[in-house]
Motif scaffolding. Structure first.
Motif, PDB file in Angstrom:
ATOM      1  N   PRO A   1       3.528  -2.114   3.276  1.00  0.00           N
ATOM      2  CA  PRO A   1       2.160  -2.598   3.114  1.00  0.00           C
ATOM      3  C   PRO A   1       2.113  -4.117   3.059  1.00  0.00           C
ATOM      4  O   PRO A   1       3.108  -4.756   2.790  1.00  0.00           O
ATOM      5  CB  PRO A   1       1.758  -2.005   1.758  1.00  0.00           C
ATOM      6  CG  PRO A   1       3.044  -1.929   1.005  1.00  0.00           C
ATOM      7  CD  PRO A   1       4.122  -1.672   2.022  1.00  0.00           C
ATOM      8  N   GLY A   2       0.930  -4.663   3.276  1.00  0.00           N
ATOM      9  CA  GLY A   2       0.729  -6.095   3.106  1.00  0.00           C
ATOM     10  C   GLY A   2       0.341  -6.356   1.664  1.00  0.00           C
ATOM     11  O   GLY A   2       0.391  -5.455   0.832  1.00  0.00           O
ATOM     12  N   GLU A   3      -0.038  -7.593   1.374  1.00  0.00           N
ATOM     13  CA  GLU A   3      -0.383  -7.937  -0.005  1.00  0.00           C
ATOM     14  C   GLU A   3      -1.672  -7.263  -0.456  1.00  0.00           C
ATOM     15  O   GLU A   3      -1.845  -6.971  -1.628  1.00  0.00           O
ATOM     16  CB  GLU A   3      -0.574  -9.456  -0.120  1.00  0.00           C
ATOM     17  CG  GLU A   3       0.747 -10.211  -0.103  1.00  0.00           C
ATOM     18  CD  GLU A   3       0.537 -11.690   0.152  1.00  0.00           C
ATOM     19  OE1 GLU A   3      -0.569 -12.180  -0.091  1.00  0.00           O
ATOM     20  OE2 GLU A   3       1.490 -12.334   0.617  1.00  0.00           O
ATOM     21  N   ASP A   4      -2.568  -6.991   0.483  1.00  0.00           N
ATOM     22  CA  ASP A   4      -3.896  -6.507   0.126  1.00  0.00           C
ATOM     23  C   ASP A   4      -3.971  -4.984   0.036  1.00  0.00           C
ATOM     24  O   ASP A   4      -4.965  -4.445  -0.406  1.00  0.00           O
ATOM     25  CB  ASP A   4      -4.934  -6.959   1.170  1.00  0.00           C
ATOM     26  CG  ASP A   4      -4.753  -8.409   1.545  1.00  0.00           C
ATOM     27  OD1 ASP A   4      -4.490  -9.193   0.623  1.00  0.00           O
ATOM     28  OD2 ASP A   4      -4.861  -8.732   2.727  1.00  0.00           O
ATOM     29  N   VAL A   5      -2.942  -4.306   0.497  1.00  0.00           N
ATOM     30  CA  VAL A   5      -3.029  -2.857   0.598  1.00  0.00           C
ATOM     31  C   VAL A   5      -1.859  -2.212  -0.121  1.00  0.00           C
ATOM     32  O   VAL A   5      -0.721  -2.642   0.016  1.00  0.00           O
ATOM     33  CB  VAL A   5      -2.994  -2.415   2.080  1.00  0.00           C
ATOM     34  CG1 VAL A   5      -3.533  -1.004   2.213  1.00  0.00           C
ATOM     35  CG2 VAL A   5      -3.758  -3.373   2.956  1.00  0.00           C
ATOM     36  N   LYS A   6      -2.156  -1.149  -0.882  1.00  0.00           N
ATOM     37  CA  LYS A   6      -1.093  -0.396  -1.537  1.00  0.00           C
ATOM     38  C   LYS A   6      -0.803   0.858  -0.724  1.00  0.00           C
ATOM     39  O   LYS A   6      -1.707   1.605  -0.370  1.00  0.00           O
ATOM     40  CB  LYS A   6      -1.537  -0.001  -2.953  1.00  0.00           C
ATOM     41  CG  LYS A   6      -0.827  -0.788  -4.015  1.00  0.00           C
ATOM     42  CD  LYS A   6      -0.869  -0.166  -5.401  1.00  0.00           C
ATOM     43  CE  LYS A   6      -2.219   0.228  -5.930  1.00  0.00           C
ATOM     44  NZ  LYS A   6      -2.244   0.650  -7.322  1.00  0.00           N
ATOM     45  N   SER A   7       0.459   1.096  -0.464  1.00  0.00           N
ATOM     46  CA  SER A   7       0.855   2.272   0.302  1.00  0.00           C
ATOM     47  C   SER A   7       0.808   3.501  -0.596  1.00  0.00           C
ATOM     48  O   SER A   7       1.095   3.440  -1.774  1.00  0.00           O
ATOM     49  CB  SER A   7       2.261   2.068   0.838  1.00  0.00           C
ATOM     50  OG  SER A   7       2.760   3.280   1.340  1.00  0.00           O
TER      51      SER A   7
ATOM     52  N   GLU B   1      -3.913   3.345  -1.075  1.00  0.00           N
ATOM     53  CA  GLU B   1      -4.531   3.518  -2.379  1.00  0.00           C
ATOM     54  C   GLU B   1      -5.261   2.240  -2.719  1.00  0.00           C
ATOM     55  O   GLU B   1      -4.709   1.155  -2.542  1.00  0.00           O
ATOM     56  CB  GLU B   1      -3.438   3.780  -3.418  1.00  0.00           C
ATOM     57  CG  GLU B   1      -3.846   4.705  -4.530  1.00  0.00           C
ATOM     58  CD  GLU B   1      -2.640   5.055  -5.374  1.00  0.00           C
ATOM     59  OE1 GLU B   1      -2.207   6.225  -5.310  1.00  0.00           O
ATOM     60  OE2 GLU B   1      -2.129   4.175  -6.074  1.00  0.00           O
ATOM     61  N   ALA B   2      -6.498   2.354  -3.186  1.00  0.00           N
ATOM     62  CA  ALA B   2      -7.267   1.166  -3.546  1.00  0.00           C
ATOM     63  C   ALA B   2      -8.241   1.545  -4.652  1.00  0.00           C
ATOM     64  O   ALA B   2      -8.634   2.706  -4.761  1.00  0.00           O
ATOM     65  CB  ALA B   2      -8.026   0.645  -2.326  1.00  0.00           C
TER      66      ALA B   2
ATOM     67  N   VAL C   1      -8.248   5.213  -5.694  1.00  0.00           N
ATOM     68  CA  VAL C   1      -8.689   6.197  -4.725  1.00  0.00           C
ATOM     69  C   VAL C   1      -7.647   6.255  -3.620  1.00  0.00           C
ATOM     70  O   VAL C   1      -7.187   5.221  -3.138  1.00  0.00           O
ATOM     71  CB  VAL C   1     -10.045   5.794  -4.105  1.00  0.00           C
ATOM     72  CG1 VAL C   1     -10.570   6.892  -3.195  1.00  0.00           C
ATOM     73  CG2 VAL C   1     -11.042   5.439  -5.170  1.00  0.00           C
ATOM     74  N   ARG C   2      -7.257   7.460  -3.234  1.00  0.00           N
ATOM     75  CA  ARG C   2      -6.300   7.596  -2.145  1.00  0.00           C
ATOM     76  C   ARG C   2      -7.083   7.940  -0.888  1.00  0.00           C
ATOM     77  O   ARG C   2      -7.947   8.818  -0.914  1.00  0.00           O
ATOM     78  CB  ARG C   2      -5.317   8.721  -2.479  1.00  0.00           C
ATOM     79  CG  ARG C   2      -4.151   8.812  -1.521  1.00  0.00           C
ATOM     80  CD  ARG C   2      -3.206   9.918  -1.999  1.00  0.00           C
ATOM     81  NE  ARG C   2      -2.021   9.998  -1.145  1.00  0.00           N
ATOM     82  CZ  ARG C   2      -1.985  10.625   0.014  1.00  0.00           C
ATOM     83  NH1 ARG C   2      -3.067  11.246   0.473  1.00  0.00           N
ATOM     84  NH2 ARG C   2      -0.879  10.651   0.733  1.00  0.00           N
ATOM     85  N   LEU C   3      -6.854   7.211   0.171  1.00  0.00           N
ATOM     86  CA  LEU C   3      -7.512   7.554   1.424  1.00  0.00           C
ATOM     87  C   LEU C   3      -6.544   7.395   2.579  1.00  0.00           C
ATOM     88  O   LEU C   3      -5.579   6.642   2.497  1.00  0.00           O
ATOM     89  CB  LEU C   3      -8.794   6.742   1.645  1.00  0.00           C
ATOM     90  CG  LEU C   3      -8.751   5.232   1.764  1.00  0.00           C
ATOM     91  CD1 LEU C   3     -10.034   4.747   2.452  1.00  0.00           C
ATOM     92  CD2 LEU C   3      -8.687   4.572   0.405  1.00  0.00           C
TER      93      LEU C   3
END
Ligand SMILES: [Zn+2]
Ligand SMILES: [Zn+2]
Length: 176
Positions: A24-30, A59-60, A69-71
């Motif tokens: 993932p990047g800094e903005d997104v959680k895997s 996840e965000a 929330v998992r999407l």
């Protein structure tokens, strides 16, 4: 996850996309393994078309209640990768056609699949993530999660950032 033009044997090759280093990047959680496929087609000496699909679990936090929330982002993408400079003339011509908005200009004949995928994930993230469209959010006075039940706070219309200031001022006025 880089593919050099000369690695595309027989003018077409298929690459499996995994999350090796670009995600993932800094903005997104895997929230699970990435799955995807990219088809790279050599459509000219200095041009490769990339068509791909991606399935990315992330996840965000919910924008209202802050619960995670998992999407799963299901993405289809197309890029035309051209070796050379972004000349003003070609760009204007291309603006007429939607699919060409994904034109990438390369300094060397190498497609960076990871960079393309990272861009697609960022584009696919919804601007506002909600755990449910019915989410009641948090009480602005006590912070209770209103999805779990209502709190004992009095309903108030004064919930803006200046409400507390106004209350202070009202008290002061009353004391005079
Ligand atoms: Zn929520
Ligand atoms: Zn409350």
């Amino acid at each position: 996850m880089q593919v050099a033009f000369h690695d595309i044997v027989g003018n077409q090759c298929v690459r499996r996309i995994t999350d090796d280093g670009w995600f993932p990047g800094e903005d997104v959680k895997s929230a699970g393994p990435v799955e995807g496929t990219a088809v790279l087609r050599r459509t000219a000496v200095d041009q490769v078309d990339v068509t791909g699909t991606l399935s990315v679990p992330v996840e965000a936090p919910c924008g209202r209640c802050c619960r995670d929330v998992r999407l799963v982002l299901d993405i289809e993408f197309f890029y035309r990768c051209i070796v050379g400079e972004d000349e003003a003339g070609t760009l204007q011509e291309m603006e007429c056609r939607e699919e060409d908005s994904q034109t990438q200009f390369l300094t060397e004949p190498v497609v960076d699949l990871g960079a393309l995928c990272r861009e697609q994930v960022l584009l696919a993230l919804p601007a506002r993530i909600l755990c449910s469209s019915e989410c009641k959010g948090l009480c602005q006075q006590c912070g209770a999660d209103l999805n779990q039940g209502s709190c004992s706070c009095q309903p108030s219309t004064d919930t803006g950032p200046f409400a507390a200031l106004k209350r202070l001022k009202d008290n002061k006025d009353r004391n005079h």
